[in-house]
Motif scaffolding. Structure first.
Motif, PDB file in Angstrom:
ATOM      1  N   GLU A  45      -2.660 -75.519  68.072  1.00  0.00           N
ATOM      2  CA  GLU A  45      -3.316 -75.924  66.834  1.00  0.00           C
ATOM      3  C   GLU A  45      -2.304 -76.570  65.891  1.00  0.00           C
ATOM      4  OE1 GLU A  45      -6.485 -75.856  66.232  1.00  0.00           O
ATOM      5  OE2 GLU A  45      -7.094 -74.726  67.999  1.00  0.00           O
ATOM      6  N   LYS A  46      -2.723 -77.634  65.186  1.00  0.00           N
ATOM      7  CA  LYS A  46      -1.786 -78.358  64.330  1.00  0.00           C
ATOM      8  C   LYS A  46      -2.284 -78.588  62.908  1.00  0.00           C
ATOM      9  CE  LYS A  46       0.220 -80.674  68.219  1.00  0.00           C
ATOM     10  NZ  LYS A  46       0.395 -81.885  68.971  1.00  0.00           N
ATOM     11  N   ALA A  47      -3.495 -78.181  62.588  1.00  0.00           N
ATOM     12  CA  ALA A  47      -4.099 -78.586  61.323  1.00  0.00           C
ATOM     13  C   ALA A  47      -3.662 -77.768  60.107  1.00  0.00           C
ATOM     14  CB  ALA A  47      -5.619 -78.524  61.440  1.00  0.00           C
ATOM     15  N   PHE A  48      -3.200 -76.555  60.295  1.00  0.00           N
ATOM     16  CA  PHE A  48      -2.943 -75.669  59.159  1.00  0.00           C
ATOM     17  C   PHE A  48      -1.531 -75.102  59.245  1.00  0.00           C
ATOM     18  CE2 PHE A  48      -3.240 -71.507  57.068  1.00  0.00           C
ATOM     19  CZ  PHE A  48      -3.816 -71.853  55.870  1.00  0.00           C
ATOM     20  N   PRO A  49      -0.537 -75.698  58.590  1.00  0.00           N
ATOM     21  CA  PRO A  49       0.822 -75.170  58.680  1.00  0.00           C
ATOM     22  C   PRO A  49       0.904 -73.818  57.988  1.00  0.00           C
ATOM     23  CG  PRO A  49       0.712 -76.889  57.046  1.00  0.00           C
ATOM     24  CD  PRO A  49      -0.636 -76.831  57.696  1.00  0.00           C
ATOM     25  N   SER A  50       1.537 -72.883  58.639  1.00  0.00           N
ATOM     26  CA  SER A  50       1.637 -71.544  58.082  1.00  0.00           C
ATOM     27  C   SER A  50       3.056 -71.019  58.199  1.00  0.00           C
ATOM     28  CB  SER A  50       0.681 -70.622  58.834  1.00  0.00           C
ATOM     29  OG  SER A  50       0.862 -69.302  58.392  1.00  0.00           O
ATOM     30  N   LEU A  51       3.630 -70.633  57.076  1.00  0.00           N
ATOM     31  CA  LEU A  51       4.992 -70.115  57.092  1.00  0.00           C
ATOM     32  C   LEU A  51       5.073 -68.751  57.749  1.00  0.00           C
ATOM     33  CD1 LEU A  51       6.071 -71.150  53.485  1.00  0.00           C
ATOM     34  CD2 LEU A  51       6.600 -72.296  55.635  1.00  0.00           C
ATOM     35  N   TRP A  52       4.056 -67.907  57.532  1.00  0.00           N
ATOM     36  CA  TRP A  52       4.150 -66.561  58.077  1.00  0.00           C
ATOM     37  C   TRP A  52       4.006 -66.526  59.579  1.00  0.00           C
ATOM     38  CZ3 TRP A  52      -0.150 -64.114  60.260  1.00  0.00           C
ATOM     39  CH2 TRP A  52      -1.381 -64.715  60.012  1.00  0.00           C
ATOM     40  N   LEU A  53       3.415 -67.551  60.164  1.00  0.00           N
ATOM     41  CA  LEU A  53       3.359 -67.642  61.618  1.00  0.00           C
ATOM     42  C   LEU A  53       4.440 -68.573  62.161  1.00  0.00           C
ATOM     43  CD1 LEU A  53      -0.474 -67.825  62.251  1.00  0.00           C
ATOM     44  CD2 LEU A  53       1.050 -65.937  62.750  1.00  0.00           C
ATOM     45  N   LYS A  54       5.178 -69.206  61.272  1.00  0.00           N
ATOM     46  CA  LYS A  54       6.264 -70.115  61.650  1.00  0.00           C
ATOM     47  C   LYS A  54       5.796 -71.201  62.607  1.00  0.00           C
ATOM     48  CE  LYS A  54       9.876 -66.762  60.889  1.00  0.00           C
ATOM     49  NZ  LYS A  54      10.922 -65.962  61.469  1.00  0.00           N
ATOM     50  N   GLY A  55       4.659 -71.755  62.338  1.00  0.00           N
ATOM     51  CA  GLY A  55       4.155 -72.822  63.181  1.00  0.00           C
ATOM     52  C   GLY A  55       2.784 -73.264  62.729  1.00  0.00           C
ATOM     53  N   PRO A  56       2.279 -74.336  63.294  1.00  0.00           N
ATOM     54  CA  PRO A  56       0.978 -74.856  62.883  1.00  0.00           C
ATOM     55  C   PRO A  56      -0.172 -73.975  63.371  1.00  0.00           C
ATOM     56  CG  PRO A  56       1.859 -76.144  64.678  1.00  0.00           C
ATOM     57  CD  PRO A  56       2.931 -75.152  64.288  1.00  0.00           C
ATOM     58  N   ILE A  57      -1.226 -73.955  62.585  1.00  0.00           N
ATOM     59  CA  ILE A  57      -2.412 -73.181  62.938  1.00  0.00           C
ATOM     60  C   ILE A  57      -3.594 -73.744  62.146  1.00  0.00           C
ATOM     61  CG2 ILE A  57      -1.775 -71.487  61.186  1.00  0.00           C
ATOM     62  CD1 ILE A  57      -3.292 -69.386  62.640  1.00  0.00           C
ATOM     63  N   SER A  58      -4.749 -73.809  62.741  1.00  0.00           N
ATOM     64  CA  SER A  58      -5.909 -74.274  61.984  1.00  0.00           C
ATOM     65  C   SER A  58      -6.571 -73.072  61.319  1.00  0.00           C
ATOM     66  CB  SER A  58      -6.914 -74.984  62.885  1.00  0.00           C
ATOM     67  OG  SER A  58      -7.593 -74.064  63.691  1.00  0.00           O
ATOM     68  N   TYR A  59      -7.087 -73.287  60.132  1.00  0.00           N
ATOM     69  CA  TYR A  59      -7.770 -72.212  59.404  1.00  0.00           C
ATOM     70  C   TYR A  59      -8.946 -71.678  60.218  1.00  0.00           C
ATOM     71  CZ  TYR A  59     -10.748 -69.835  56.103  1.00  0.00           C
ATOM     72  OH  TYR A  59     -11.547 -68.910  55.498  1.00  0.00           O
ATOM     73  N   ASN A  60      -9.736 -72.557  60.800  1.00  0.00           N
ATOM     74  CA  ASN A  60     -10.910 -72.136  61.562  1.00  0.00           C
ATOM     75  C   ASN A  60     -10.532 -71.307  62.780  1.00  0.00           C
ATOM     76  OD1 ASN A  60     -12.738 -73.315  59.823  1.00  0.00           O
ATOM     77  ND2 ASN A  60     -12.748 -75.266  60.916  1.00  0.00           N
ATOM     78  N   ARG A  61      -9.446 -71.681  63.429  1.00  0.00           N
ATOM     79  CA  ARG A  61      -9.002 -70.927  64.610  1.00  0.00           C
ATOM     80  C   ARG A  61      -8.527 -69.533  64.197  1.00  0.00           C
ATOM     81  NH1 ARG A  61      -9.774 -69.882  69.771  1.00  0.00           N
ATOM     82  NH2 ARG A  61      -7.881 -69.713  70.958  1.00  0.00           N
ATOM     83  N   LEU A  62      -7.783 -69.442  63.109  1.00  0.00           N
ATOM     84  CA  LEU A  62      -7.317 -68.149  62.621  1.00  0.00           C
ATOM     85  C   LEU A  62      -8.509 -67.275  62.258  1.00  0.00           C
ATOM     86  CD1 LEU A  62      -5.097 -66.234  61.768  1.00  0.00           C
ATOM     87  CD2 LEU A  62      -5.043 -67.394  59.558  1.00  0.00           C
ATOM     88  N   LYS A  63      -9.483 -67.842  61.562  1.00  0.00           N
ATOM     89  CA  LYS A  63     -10.687 -67.103  61.192  1.00  0.00           C
ATOM     90  C   LYS A  63     -11.393 -66.570  62.442  1.00  0.00           C
ATOM     91  CE  LYS A  63     -15.074 -67.765  58.775  1.00  0.00           C
ATOM     92  NZ  LYS A  63     -16.084 -67.838  59.813  1.00  0.00           N
ATOM     93  N   TYR A  64     -11.527 -67.434  63.441  1.00  0.00           N
ATOM     94  CA  TYR A  64     -12.170 -67.032  64.689  1.00  0.00           C
ATOM     95  C   TYR A  64     -11.423 -65.866  65.344  1.00  0.00           C
ATOM     96  CZ  TYR A  64     -13.421 -67.169  69.621  1.00  0.00           C
ATOM     97  OH  TYR A  64     -13.797 -66.811  70.888  1.00  0.00           O
TER      98      TYR A  64
END
Length: 91
Positions: free
Chosen positions: A69-88
């Protein structure tokens, strides 16, 4: 907050409260507490290292599942993540 968690996860209040109870018990075994503050919602308190160790398996699992996933950069995961994928994944 409970209502926010209910909307996010689409589970009943009773299910959510039971899950929170189980989480509190699991955290207490690691000398951590889960408590509610009206201005902030639910917070985990305790030694920072213990909090990191308690959350590490969950974060690692989520990171593994969303590696691409590349849409949602997140510092606490130290990598890209999409909001929708995290929610899922949290659901």
């Amino acid at each position: 907050k409970i209502d926010d968690f209910m909307k996010l996860t689409k589970v009943s209040r009773n299910t959510l409260l039971e899950d929170m109870k189980q989480l509190k018990e699991a955290l207490s075994k690691q000398q951590l507490t889960l408590h509610y503050q009206p201005a902030f919602g639910y917070l985990i308190s305790g030694e920072e290292r213990a909090i990191r160790l308690a959350l590490k398996p969950y974060i690692h699992s989520i990171r593994t599942m969303i590696k691409n996933e590349k849409a949602f950069p997140s510092l606490w995961l130290k990598g890209p993540i999409s909001y929708n994928r995290l929610k899922y994944l949290l659901e």
